[in-house]
Design an enzyme around this catalytic site. Structure first.
Site, PDB file in Angstrom:
ATOM      1  CG  HIS A  53      39.496  46.840  36.497  1.00  0.00           C
ATOM      2  ND1 HIS A  53      38.267  46.228  36.403  1.00  0.00           N
ATOM      3  CD2 HIS A  53      40.324  45.894  37.020  1.00  0.00           C
ATOM      4  CE1 HIS A  53      38.355  44.985  36.854  1.00  0.00           C
ATOM      5  NE2 HIS A  53      39.594  44.758  37.230  1.00  0.00           N
ATOM      6  CG  HIS A  55      43.080  43.594  36.819  1.00  0.00           C
ATOM      7  ND1 HIS A  55      42.452  43.651  38.047  1.00  0.00           N
ATOM      8  CD2 HIS A  55      44.312  44.148  36.995  1.00  0.00           C
ATOM      9  CE1 HIS A  55      43.275  44.194  38.924  1.00  0.00           C
ATOM     10  NE2 HIS A  55      44.401  44.501  38.321  1.00  0.00           N
ATOM     11  CG  ASP A  57      40.003  39.100  35.053  1.00  0.00           C
ATOM     12  OD1 ASP A  57      40.814  40.035  35.207  1.00  0.00           O
ATOM     13  OD2 ASP A  57      39.133  38.820  35.908  1.00  0.00           O
ATOM     14  CG  HIS A  58      37.857  42.812  34.260  1.00  0.00           C
ATOM     15  ND1 HIS A  58      36.623  42.999  34.824  1.00  0.00           N
ATOM     16  CD2 HIS A  58      38.540  42.002  35.110  1.00  0.00           C
ATOM     17  CE1 HIS A  58      36.563  42.333  35.968  1.00  0.00           C
ATOM     18  NE2 HIS A  58      37.712  41.723  36.171  1.00  0.00           N
ATOM     19  CG  HIS A 112      40.119  45.841  41.831  1.00  0.00           C
ATOM     20  ND1 HIS A 112      40.499  44.712  42.524  1.00  0.00           N
ATOM     21  CD2 HIS A 112      40.144  45.506  40.514  1.00  0.00           C
ATOM     22  CE1 HIS A 112      40.752  43.738  41.650  1.00  0.00           C
ATOM     23  NE2 HIS A 112      40.548  44.199  40.427  1.00  0.00           N
ATOM     24  CG  ASP A 134      37.255  42.650  39.327  1.00  0.00           C
ATOM     25  OD1 ASP A 134      36.188  42.120  38.983  1.00  0.00           O
ATOM     26  OD2 ASP A 134      38.377  42.229  38.971  1.00  0.00           O
ATOM     27  CG  HIS A 172      35.324  38.043  39.347  1.00  0.00           C
ATOM     28  ND1 HIS A 172      36.090  37.106  38.687  1.00  0.00           N
ATOM     29  CD2 HIS A 172      35.892  39.247  39.092  1.00  0.00           C
ATOM     30  CE1 HIS A 172      37.095  37.716  38.066  1.00  0.00           C
ATOM     31  NE2 HIS A 172      36.996  39.014  38.301  1.00  0.00           N
TER      32      HIS A 172
HETATM   33 ZN   LIG Z   1      38.314  40.472  37.671  1.00  0.00          ZN
HETATM   34 ZN   LIG Z   2      40.394  43.203  38.547  1.00  0.00          ZN
END
Ligand SMILES: [Zn+2]
Ligand SMILES: [Zn+2]
Length: 260
Positions: A53, A55, A57-58, A112, A134, A172
């Site tokens: 996805h 985001h 941090d990905h 998400h 996530d 995570h």
């Molecule tokens: Zn994440």
């Molecule tokens: Zn995420």
């Protein structure tokens, strides 16, 4: 022989890397540096990046990884990615690709984010393998930023129906706090208490609690258990107005959002 490595990044992310001693793939590289270090240390060639996805941090490390390695980038067709990610090989729900000699299938798991995807390898060496970003966490699930409770419940149902032995690679390390919430939901569930003890020891030694398994998640994860009588009874107290399974799932997610 394949090796499955959770590379820690940021506060609590894992960048999952799979390699065969020569070639590698990595899932959700929010940061390129830990990946590049590992590739160099082990003299590996990065063949592909899999994104679940949008985001940061990905996918934040994609431009640097692409420039350094030329790796192909795969992503769910339904997900809107930042322009900086650049061109991707888009996968529809159910579409398959082969990487490191292993077949991976994209499973659409909105909730998400609107177009979140998971990657499932039914015949990976060592047993079935799931990279779920996530969407599914050990003893928890992702927050609903873009999707509805009904979508997330349907997405988790699809993942929960995978074979029991499936290794679950979550993005995570949220397991301990999720297990404290799971205990509040189901105080009588002995599997949760046992797993909390085990994960507490692992974290004290600085070790990951992942991968989990579908079998374990079916036994400890309140978000896969929201239709079971003890959970339904608890949720009836939390939100007496929640009259159907989607409303109860929404009440469970709301409860978790405020749980400390
Ligand atoms: Zn994440
Ligand atoms: Zn995420």
């Amino acid at each position: 022989m394949h090796h499955l490595i959770p590379l820690p990044a940021f506060q609590d992310n894992y960048l999952w890397l799979l390699h065969d001693g020569r070639d590698a793939i990595v899932v959700d590289p929010g940061d390129a540096q830990p990946v590049l270090r590992f590739l160099q240390q082990h003299q590996l060639d990065l063949k592909a990046v899999l994104l679940t996805h949008h985001h940061a941090d990905h996918c934040g490390g994609v431009p640097e990884l692409r420039a350094a390695t030329g790796a192909a980038v795969h992503a769910p067709a339904a997900e809107a990615l930042p322009a900086a990610v650049g061109p991707v090989l888009a996968l529809d729900d159910g579409e398959r690709i082969e990487l490191l000699g292993i077949g991976f299938e994209l499973i659409a798991v909105p909730g998400h984010t609107a177009g979140h995807g998971a990657y499932y390898a039914a015949r990976a060496p060592g047993g079935p393998l799931l990279f779920c970003g996530d969407t599914l966490f050990s003893a928890g699930c992702g927050r609903l930023f873009e999707g509805t409770p009904a979508q997330m419940l349907a997405s988790l149902d699809r993942l929960a129906a995978l074979p029991a032995a499936t290794r679950v690679c979550c993005a995570h390390e949220y397991t301990l706090s999720n297990l404290h919430f799971a205990q509040a939901v189901e105080p009588g569930n002995a599997d949760i208490g046992r797993h909390l003890e085990r994960c507490t020891r692992l974290r004290q030694q600085g070790l990951p609690t992942l991968p989990s398994s579908i079998d374990l998640e079916r036994r400890i994860n309140p978000f896969l258990r929201s239709r079971l009588p003890p959970v339904v009874a608890t949720l009836a107290q939390q939100d007496p107005l929640a009259a159907d399974e989607v409303a109860r799932f929404a009440a469970l997610r709301e409860w978790k959002n405020g749980f400390r």
